[in-house]
Design a protein around this motif. Structure first.
Motif, PDB file in Angstrom:
ATOM      1  N   SER A 271       0.839  -1.202   0.000  1.00  0.00           N
ATOM      2  CA  SER A 271       0.000   0.000   0.000  1.00  0.00           C
ATOM      3  C   SER A 271       0.872   1.249   0.000  1.00  0.00           C
ATOM      4  CB  SER A 271      -0.938   0.019   1.207  1.00  0.00           C
ATOM      5  OG  SER A 271      -0.221   0.302   2.396  1.00  0.00           O
TER       6      SER A 271
ATOM      7  N   GLN B 162       2.021   1.689   3.562  1.00  0.00           N
ATOM      8  CA  GLN B 162       3.113   0.812   3.985  1.00  0.00           C
ATOM      9  C   GLN B 162       4.450   1.302   3.444  1.00  0.00           C
ATOM     10  OE1 GLN B 162       1.319  -2.687   2.300  1.00  0.00           O
ATOM     11  NE2 GLN B 162       0.989  -3.602   4.326  1.00  0.00           N
TER      12      GLN B 162
ATOM     13  N   CYS C 120      -3.206   2.362  12.796  1.00  0.00           N
ATOM     14  CA  CYS C 120      -3.952   1.095  12.872  1.00  0.00           C
ATOM     15  C   CYS C 120      -3.304   0.006  12.031  1.00  0.00           C
ATOM     16  CB  CYS C 120      -5.414   1.289  12.478  1.00  0.00           C
ATOM     17  SG  CYS C 120      -5.682   1.569  10.716  1.00  0.00           S
ATOM     18  N   GLY C 121      -2.161   0.296  11.448  1.00  0.00           N
ATOM     19  CA  GLY C 121      -1.446  -0.703  10.681  1.00  0.00           C
ATOM     20  C   GLY C 121      -2.034  -1.009   9.319  1.00  0.00           C
ATOM     21  N   GLY C 122      -2.912  -0.163   8.845  1.00  0.00           N
ATOM     22  CA  GLY C 122      -3.485  -0.373   7.522  1.00  0.00           C
ATOM     23  C   GLY C 122      -4.822  -1.090   7.518  1.00  0.00           C
ATOM     24  N   ASN C 123      -5.491  -1.081   8.644  1.00  0.00           N
ATOM     25  CA  ASN C 123      -6.776  -1.775   8.756  1.00  0.00           C
ATOM     26  C   ASN C 123      -7.991  -0.876   8.535  1.00  0.00           C
ATOM     27  OD1 ASN C 123      -5.811  -4.459   9.434  1.00  0.00           O
ATOM     28  ND2 ASN C 123      -5.056  -3.500  11.306  1.00  0.00           N
TER      29      ASN C 123
ATOM     30  N   MET D 250      -9.003   1.883  10.091  1.00  0.00           N
ATOM     31  CA  MET D 250      -9.703   2.127  11.343  1.00  0.00           C
ATOM     32  C   MET D 250      -9.333   3.451  12.002  1.00  0.00           C
ATOM     33  SD  MET D 250      -9.491  -1.711  12.948  1.00  0.00           S
ATOM     34  CE  MET D 250     -10.518  -1.340  14.345  1.00  0.00           C
ATOM     35  N   CYS D 251      -8.402   4.235  11.397  1.00  0.00           N
ATOM     36  CA  CYS D 251      -7.941   5.403  12.146  1.00  0.00           C
ATOM     37  C   CYS D 251      -7.817   6.696  11.341  1.00  0.00           C
ATOM     38  CB  CYS D 251      -6.605   5.098  12.813  1.00  0.00           C
ATOM     39  SG  CYS D 251      -5.208   4.947  11.683  1.00  0.00           S
TER      40      CYS D 251
ATOM     41  N   ASP E 191     -16.338   2.133   4.508  1.00  0.00           N
ATOM     42  CA  ASP E 191     -15.533   2.360   5.715  1.00  0.00           C
ATOM     43  C   ASP E 191     -14.535   3.502   5.499  1.00  0.00           C
ATOM     44  OD1 ASP E 191     -16.839   0.319   7.048  1.00  0.00           O
ATOM     45  OD2 ASP E 191     -15.266  -1.159   6.680  1.00  0.00           O
ATOM     46  N   GLU E 192     -13.874   3.488   4.363  1.00  0.00           N
ATOM     47  CA  GLU E 192     -12.921   4.558   4.056  1.00  0.00           C
ATOM     48  C   GLU E 192     -13.636   5.903   4.004  1.00  0.00           C
ATOM     49  OE1 GLU E 192      -9.641   5.878   0.653  1.00  0.00           O
ATOM     50  OE2 GLU E 192     -10.838   4.067   0.343  1.00  0.00           O
TER      51      GLU E 192
ATOM     52  N   CYS F 116      -3.730   3.647   3.104  1.00  0.00           N
ATOM     53  CA  CYS F 116      -3.706   2.208   3.380  1.00  0.00           C
ATOM     54  C   CYS F 116      -4.626   1.442   2.439  1.00  0.00           C
ATOM     55  CB  CYS F 116      -4.079   1.914   4.831  1.00  0.00           C
ATOM     56  SG  CYS F 116      -5.808   2.223   5.278  1.00  0.00           S
ATOM     57  N   GLN F 117      -5.543   2.131   1.812  1.00  0.00           N
ATOM     58  CA  GLN F 117      -6.501   1.492   0.920  1.00  0.00           C
ATOM     59  C   GLN F 117      -6.080   1.566  -0.542  1.00  0.00           C
ATOM     60  OE1 GLN F 117      -9.333  -0.259   2.263  1.00  0.00           O
ATOM     61  NE2 GLN F 117      -7.789   0.040   3.860  1.00  0.00           N
TER      62      GLN F 117
END
Length: 107
Positions: A23, A26, A40-43, A45-46, A67-68, A87-88
């Motif tokens: 990503s 990343q 959030c490490g790419g999940n 969520m943040c 979600d995004e 992250c997405q």
């Protein structure tokens, strides 16, 4: 290997070669780009990996998920029509030369 161009808030540019499948977030975190936190490490969520994709390149990206979309409403920096969570954005050969602008804050 595809490259991604990160534009820092001060206008400086940094080009990274990014392996396909990694990503945009990343790649930035692993190479010390401080403006992307990725807490959030790419999940998804943040929203601490918020970026602004160059408007003329938005059609190169996959559609934004619900979600995004919801997370971007709570991003620290202003949400703009070209806002995405890095992250997405999974890097592919088709995204070679993607340009993302980094916001002035993530929290």
């Amino acid at each position: 290997m595809p490259s991604v161009i990160y534009i820092h808030p001060n206008g400086s540019r940094q080009t990274l070669d990014v392996p396909a499948g990694q990503s945009v977030m990343q790649a930035a975190v692993s190479r010390g780009i401080e403006e992307i936190l990725g807490e959030c490490g790419g999940n998804a969520m943040c929203a601490t990996c918020h970026v602004y994709v160059e408007p003329d390149q938005l059609d190169r990206l996959p559609p934004m998920g619900d979600d995004e979309d919801a997370l971007l409403d709570g991003a620290a920096a202003d949400r703009l029509p070209n806002s995405r969570l890095s992250c997405q954005i999974k890097v592919t050969g088709e995204l070679d030369g993607l340009v993302v602008r980094l916001p002035d804050r993530q929290v």
